[in-house]
Enzyme design. Structure first.
Site, mmCIF file in Angstrom:
data_model
loop_
_atom_site.group_PDB
_atom_site.id
_atom_site.type_symbol
_atom_site.label_atom_id
_atom_site.label_comp_id
_atom_site.label_asym_id
_atom_site.label_seq_id
_atom_site.Cartn_x
_atom_site.Cartn_y
_atom_site.Cartn_z
ATOM 1 N N ASP A 149 4.465 35.042 -49.986
ATOM 2 C CA ASP A 149 3.321 35.334 -49.122
ATOM 3 C C ASP A 149 2.178 34.345 -49.360
ATOM 4 O O ASP A 149 1.542 33.873 -48.408
ATOM 5 C CB ASP A 149 2.840 36.768 -49.373
ATOM 6 N N ASP A 190 4.173 43.945 -45.116
ATOM 7 C CA ASP A 190 3.208 44.408 -46.107
ATOM 8 C C ASP A 190 3.251 45.922 -46.272
ATOM 9 O O ASP A 190 2.578 46.470 -47.152
ATOM 10 C CB ASP A 190 1.794 43.978 -45.701
#
EC number: 3.4.23.-
Length: 295
Positions: A149, A190
């Site tokens: 990420d 997420d």
């Protein structure tokens, strides 16, 4: 305010998904994630992300969106029906028609609320179906996604370009109150990836509750603490977004929170060995879940 609503939606999703993950299902519906798959997840995710980025740059955006919207809508319909878990033919027909109606409404209008409903069905069912086999695997998965990420948000324009350039129900979106033409968003990755660890902790609590005779009232300790840590991680993410005024890699904050919370809980309770040795989806765990349901 948008961040609070999106965070609340994420918390609701992981809570429902974790609860569903402990329900009895057909063996073929369970997708067990081991360490090998945990390592491959970021690799396949990165390749897919880059391919989508290149497609957006060099191919027709409308054509790509049409394909992805159709695929995501079909997957959402299946997940939406599964969420209702209808037992009768009438129930199955009703659930199917309702989900198709929502998908068609989204396909026609691209309304953010319809998109969020479909995204919720995808996320909650993904958490319940994909099951991490151990804490070590979960820590490995979230640790790998931590770097994934950071790289794709801070190191390249790939993730931001794909997230903002493709309108599919793979994220929660909400119009900003001060500027309704702009959307705040939270990607399903997420939610689902940390949600897998939360679901594991829920099943671990269930396992511990069945086998514990000394503290039967504390059977939700690991899930509760990890759930709180995830919520705090979302809060830090929102603060970072507000402070830096730029896109943030949410897993930079969520991965450590969901890795450390179970670890600290086990250390405090002197149960590190128990946590590290727990294996999900064993025959014993399935038997324990059946016992819990019968009580």
């Amino acid at each position: 305010m948008e961040g609070v609503i999106l965070a609340s939606s994420a918390l609701f999703t992981v809570y429902i998904g974790a609860k569903w993950s402990a329900q009895e299902e057909e063996p073929e519906e369970k997708q067990l994630i081991n360490k090998r798959l945990a390592v491959l997840f970021p690799i396949f995710g990165g390749v897919t992300l880059v391919l989508m980025y290149l497609a957006l740059r060099y191919l027709s955006k409308e054509y790509i969106q049409l394909i992805l919207q159709g695929y995501a809508s079909l997957a959402s319909i299946i997940c939406f029906v599964r969420s209702f878990n209808p037992k009768t033919t009438f129930g199955k027909i009703t659930a199917t028609m309702s989900s198709i109606a929502i998908a068609l409404f989204y396909f026609k209008t691209k309304h953010w609320m319809a998109s969020n409903i479909l995204a919720w069905a995808l996320a909650a069912n993904s958490i319940s179906i994909m099951r991490i086999d151990s804490y070590n695997t979960g820590a490995l998965l979230l640790g790998a996604l931590f770097f994934y990420d950071i790289y794709f948000v801070f190191g390249t324009e790939v993730m931001v370009t794909v997230a903002t350039g493709i309108d599919i129900p793979a994220k929660y979106v909400l119009p900003q109150f001060k500027n309704p033409t702009r959307l705040s968003m939270l990607g399903l990755g997420d939610i689902v990836m940390p949600g897998l660890m939360l679901a594991l902790m829920y099943r671990f609590d269930l396992h511990y509750y069945i086998n514990s005779t000394s503290q039967p009232k504390k059977h939700s300790t690991y899930f509760r603490n990890t759930f709180i840590a995830y919520g705090l991680g979302l809060g830090v993410t929102n603060f970072a977004l507000y402070y830096f005024k730029a896109a943030q890699p949410a897993l930079l904050y969520l991965s450590p929170a969901c890795i450390v919370a179970p670890l600290l809980t086990a250390w405090y309770r002197d149960e590190l060995k128990t946590l590290f040795s727990f294996r999900s989806e064993t025959e014993d765990e399935t038997d324990e879940q059946d016992k819990c349901k019968s009580t």
